[in-house]
Design a protein around this motif. Sequence first.
Motif, PDB file in Angstrom:
ATOM      1  N   UNK A 227       0.854  -1.194   0.000  1.00  0.00           N
ATOM      2  CA  UNK A 227       0.000   0.000   0.000  1.00  0.00           C
ATOM      3  C   UNK A 227       0.882   1.234   0.000  1.00  0.00           C
ATOM      4  N   UNK A 228       0.416   2.291  -0.645  1.00  0.00           N
ATOM      5  CA  UNK A 228       1.204   3.507  -0.729  1.00  0.00           C
ATOM      6  C   UNK A 228       1.133   4.299   0.566  1.00  0.00           C
ATOM      7  N   UNK A 229       2.233   4.966   0.860  1.00  0.00           N
ATOM      8  CA  UNK A 229       2.250   5.932   1.957  1.00  0.00           C
ATOM      9  C   UNK A 229       1.414   7.151   1.562  1.00  0.00           C
ATOM     10  N   UNK A 230       1.202   8.038   2.507  1.00  0.00           N
ATOM     11  CA  UNK A 230       0.410   9.252   2.265  1.00  0.00           C
ATOM     12  C   UNK A 230       1.274  10.243   1.478  1.00  0.00           C
ATOM     13  N   UNK A 231       1.359  10.000   0.169  1.00  0.00           N
ATOM     14  CA  UNK A 231       2.321  10.736  -0.634  1.00  0.00           C
ATOM     15  C   UNK A 231       1.965  12.206  -0.799  1.00  0.00           C
ATOM     16  N   UNK A 232       0.692  12.543  -0.903  1.00  0.00           N
ATOM     17  CA  UNK A 232       0.340  13.945  -1.083  1.00  0.00           C
ATOM     18  C   UNK A 232       0.817  14.782   0.097  1.00  0.00           C
ATOM     19  N   UNK A 233       0.550  14.309   1.308  1.00  0.00           N
ATOM     20  CA  UNK A 233       0.957  15.081   2.487  1.00  0.00           C
ATOM     21  C   UNK A 233       2.462  15.079   2.658  1.00  0.00           C
TER      22      UNK A 233
ATOM     23  N   UNK B  67      -1.614   1.871  -6.289  1.00  0.00           N
ATOM     24  CA  UNK B  67      -1.932   3.203  -6.804  1.00  0.00           C
ATOM     25  C   UNK B  67      -2.841   3.977  -5.859  1.00  0.00           C
ATOM     26  N   UNK B  68      -2.892   5.274  -6.071  1.00  0.00           N
ATOM     27  CA  UNK B  68      -3.857   6.171  -5.434  1.00  0.00           C
ATOM     28  C   UNK B  68      -4.483   7.006  -6.543  1.00  0.00           C
TER      29      UNK B  68
ATOM     30  N   UNK C 245       4.980   9.670  -7.756  1.00  0.00           N
ATOM     31  CA  UNK C 245       4.761  10.703  -6.734  1.00  0.00           C
ATOM     32  C   UNK C 245       6.035  11.424  -6.304  1.00  0.00           C
ATOM     33  N   UNK C 246       7.184  10.773  -6.388  1.00  0.00           N
ATOM     34  CA  UNK C 246       8.421  11.381  -5.927  1.00  0.00           C
ATOM     35  C   UNK C 246       9.305  11.830  -7.078  1.00  0.00           C
ATOM     36  N   UNK C 247      10.506  12.279  -6.726  1.00  0.00           N
ATOM     37  CA  UNK C 247      11.479  12.626  -7.761  1.00  0.00           C
ATOM     38  C   UNK C 247      11.935  11.367  -8.498  1.00  0.00           C
ATOM     39  N   UNK C 248      11.915  10.244  -7.796  1.00  0.00           N
ATOM     40  CA  UNK C 248      12.255   8.939  -8.378  1.00  0.00           C
ATOM     41  C   UNK C 248      11.721   7.877  -7.435  1.00  0.00           C
ATOM     42  N   UNK C 249      11.738   6.649  -7.923  1.00  0.00           N
ATOM     43  CA  UNK C 249      11.325   5.523  -7.084  1.00  0.00           C
ATOM     44  C   UNK C 249      12.266   4.363  -7.334  1.00  0.00           C
ATOM     45  N   UNK C 250      12.376   3.500  -6.319  1.00  0.00           N
ATOM     46  CA  UNK C 250      13.223   2.319  -6.416  1.00  0.00           C
ATOM     47  C   UNK C 250      12.370   1.073  -6.251  1.00  0.00           C
TER      48      UNK C 250
END
Length: 397
Positions: free
Chosen positions: A166-172, A195-196, A204-209
């Motif tokens: 599950x995704x973290x609270x990326x917007x906040x 997904x959200x 959501x970020x500058x990059x993901x791993x």
Amino acid sequence: MPKVVRRIFNPQASEGMSEIERRSPFHTTVPFLDLSRQHQEIATEADEALRRVAAGGDYILGREVEAFEREWAAFCGVAGAVAVASGTDALTLALLASGAVRKGRGDEVITTPLTAAYTALAIVNAGGVPVFADICPRSLTLDPAAVERAITPRTRAVVPVHLYGRLADMQTINNVAARYGLTVIEDAAQAHGASINGRRASAFGHAAAFSFYPTKNLGAYGDGGAIVSDDPELLERARILRQGGHPEALRRATEGRNSRLDEIQAAVLRIKLRRLEEWNRRRRETAHRYSSAFERTKLIIPKVRDEMSHVYHLYVVRHAARDRLRAHLDGHRISTMIHYPFLLHQQPLFSSGARSPLPVAERVVGELLSLPLHPHLTEEETSAVIAAVLDFEKDAE
């Protein structure tokens, strides 16, 4: 990272049982994971791919890797992907390629204490200092308010972990990071396809791993990883850094790695990627069966918001009597695991990374239990897990 667990029980144990007893869910052996079942589903395609790669004579960073990078980036909905040797290297190189972390500067990177040690190890490998912030009691992912409290003048980046699928609270988290000028690198090692509002992990970020360790939702026949991003310059730096001994890399001040995905793993990943959404659907179906059955028990089950698509890399429950529940399930031939038994800020290697108690993480860590869940779990096995858990709850009343 979890290892594959296969428990083999004495087949003679059923001798003398009636047909009804043999069909009882309490006589069903449930391994935590058996990857041979997955291979059986793709065996013909996998054998052909392995022969094709072997005959082609191009074994590292060739056409299969290039094709997989394009296909994985398209699946994630981002501009590009850079395939590397492991998920740990993916996170390390993403931090380096972002420019957020440099060795010897004491650059701090905030992350969660409830994750595999490889998250913090990647930060250390990049030259950063892991700093741990508390988690949300509902999602068990990084608490944005705790992130803000952990920020200091040395903070350079945040690594949210999309835990258990599950995704973290990326917007906040992104809002907090923007206020302080921080880089956000998603640790999406357990969130292939999560997904959200239709935006998948990595967008959501500058990059993901990502990790493609064999037990992941999208796993190779060995190890592997990928950096994904919408930033072409970051991706190009990552391509250079994954071959740290090449002249192009040596002309730069940042140390690279020898971290390249091989053609066989890329070929296998391409086959599995075509089935990923179906396999994730099966995971969700089993998770919903569990959650429906456990709704009125003392288990704290995963809760998912309507806008979120959870891919259930793991189905993790909480129970105040976790160890007794685990022993009970073991007695009913059901294998379980604990992800993760130790918080990272309590480990010697990372003990400098917690400046204050992390009460939520420290409370829940002794309650976590992972139940068997994968795309090839049978209905009989799912029923056996449910029956054994409910039997424990009945005995505990």
